[in-house]
Design a protein around this motif. Structure first.
Motif, PDB file in Angstrom:
ATOM      1  N   TYR A 189       2.226   2.850   0.148  1.00 53.74           N
ATOM      2  CA  TYR A 189       1.332   2.755   1.657  1.00 53.74           C
ATOM      3  C   TYR A 189      -0.073   3.583   0.590  1.00 53.74           C
ATOM      4  O   TYR A 189      -0.063   4.953   1.512  1.00 53.74           O
ATOM      5  CB  TYR A 189       1.610   2.804   3.038  1.00 53.74           C
ATOM      6  N   ASP A 190      -0.579   3.801   0.106  1.00 52.39           N
ATOM      7  CA  ASP A 190      -1.741   3.160  -0.936  1.00 52.39           C
ATOM      8  C   ASP A 190      -3.179   3.985   0.221  1.00 52.39           C
ATOM      9  O   ASP A 190      -3.129   2.856   0.527  1.00 52.39           O
ATOM     10  CB  ASP A 190      -2.101   3.731  -1.801  1.00 52.39           C
ATOM     11  N   ASN A 191      -4.064   5.013   0.790  1.00 50.09           N
ATOM     12  CA  ASN A 191      -4.419   5.075   1.750  1.00 50.09           C
ATOM     13  C   ASN A 191      -5.819   5.853   0.672  1.00 50.09           C
ATOM     14  O   ASN A 191      -5.985   6.698   1.178  1.00 50.09           O
ATOM     15  CB  ASN A 191      -4.153   6.306   2.752  1.00 50.09           C
ATOM     16  N   ASN A 192      -6.273   4.455  -0.314  1.00 49.79           N
ATOM     17  CA  ASN A 192      -7.243   4.825  -1.190  1.00 49.79           C
ATOM     18  C   ASN A 192      -7.510   6.353  -1.320  1.00 49.79           C
ATOM     19  O   ASN A 192      -8.730   6.684  -2.401  1.00 49.79           O
ATOM     20  CB  ASN A 192      -8.494   5.358   0.073  1.00 49.79           C
ATOM     21  N   VAL A 251       4.630  -1.499  -3.199  1.00 55.17           N
ATOM     22  CA  VAL A 251       2.980  -0.507  -2.972  1.00 55.17           C
ATOM     23  C   VAL A 251       2.495  -2.315  -2.283  1.00 55.17           C
ATOM     24  O   VAL A 251       2.055  -3.009  -2.519  1.00 55.17           O
ATOM     25  CB  VAL A 251       2.249  -0.236  -4.538  1.00 55.17           C
ATOM     26  N   ARG A 252       1.624  -0.978  -1.018  1.00 54.81           N
ATOM     27  CA  ARG A 252       0.754  -1.522   0.122  1.00 54.81           C
ATOM     28  C   ARG A 252      -0.799  -1.359   0.269  1.00 54.81           C
ATOM     29  O   ARG A 252      -0.187  -0.374  -0.192  1.00 54.81           O
ATOM     30  CB  ARG A 252       1.580  -1.962   1.424  1.00 54.81           C
ATOM     31  N   TYR A 253      -1.441  -1.729   0.828  1.00 53.38           N
ATOM     32  CA  TYR A 253      -3.021  -0.890   1.138  1.00 53.38           C
ATOM     33  C   TYR A 253      -3.195  -0.574   2.194  1.00 53.38           C
ATOM     34  O   TYR A 253      -2.967  -1.609   3.148  1.00 53.38           O
ATOM     35  CB  TYR A 253      -3.446  -1.443   0.560  1.00 53.38           C
ATOM     36  N   GLU A 254      -3.653   0.706   2.947  1.00 55.24           N
ATOM     37  CA  GLU A 254      -4.225   0.540   4.218  1.00 55.24           C
ATOM     38  C   GLU A 254      -5.151   1.740   3.683  1.00 55.24           C
ATOM     39  O   GLU A 254      -6.021   2.837   3.298  1.00 55.24           O
ATOM     40  CB  GLU A 254      -3.653   1.837   5.129  1.00 55.24           C
ATOM     41  N   TYR A 255      -6.627   0.710   3.859  1.00 56.84           N
ATOM     42  CA  TYR A 255      -7.761   0.650   3.651  1.00 56.84           C
ATOM     43  C   TYR A 255      -8.704   2.009   4.744  1.00 56.84           C
ATOM     44  O   TYR A 255      -9.413   2.491   4.414  1.00 56.84           O
ATOM     45  CB  TYR A 255      -8.613  -0.331   3.012  1.00 56.84           C
TER      46      TYR A 255
END
Length: 84
Positions: free
Chosen positions: A36-39, A55-59
């Protein structure tokens, strides 16, 4: 639903994420590895994907936001959270 989900919250971990993903995949080949990529601004997401992670994202910035999102989105029998 995954049997084993490895959850890796990341923020600018480009120097280590490939090794972490490869090492966990070697030890637990039956696990699904989620990063989980955080910016991140250092291409952590691209490196993790090339190493075999989903890969997933948390903005919303902050590890707490990432952790809440991971457990809301991923269903598994067993969870393992590690650092990137």
């Amino acid at each position: 639903m995954d049997t084993i989900a490895v959850l890796i919250p990341c923020y600018n971990e480009s120097q280590t994420i490939a090794k972490v993903v490869r090492d966990i995949s070697a030890v637990l080949p039956e696990a699904t590895v989620y990063v989980y990529d955080n910016n991140s601004t250092d291409h952590t997401d691209e490196i993790a994907r090339q190493a075999g992670a989903l890969v997933r994202y948390e903005y919303r910035q902050g590890k707490g936001n990432v952790i809440r999102t991971m457990f809301r989105e991923i269903e598994a029998d067993c969870y393992l959270m590690i650092d990137g």
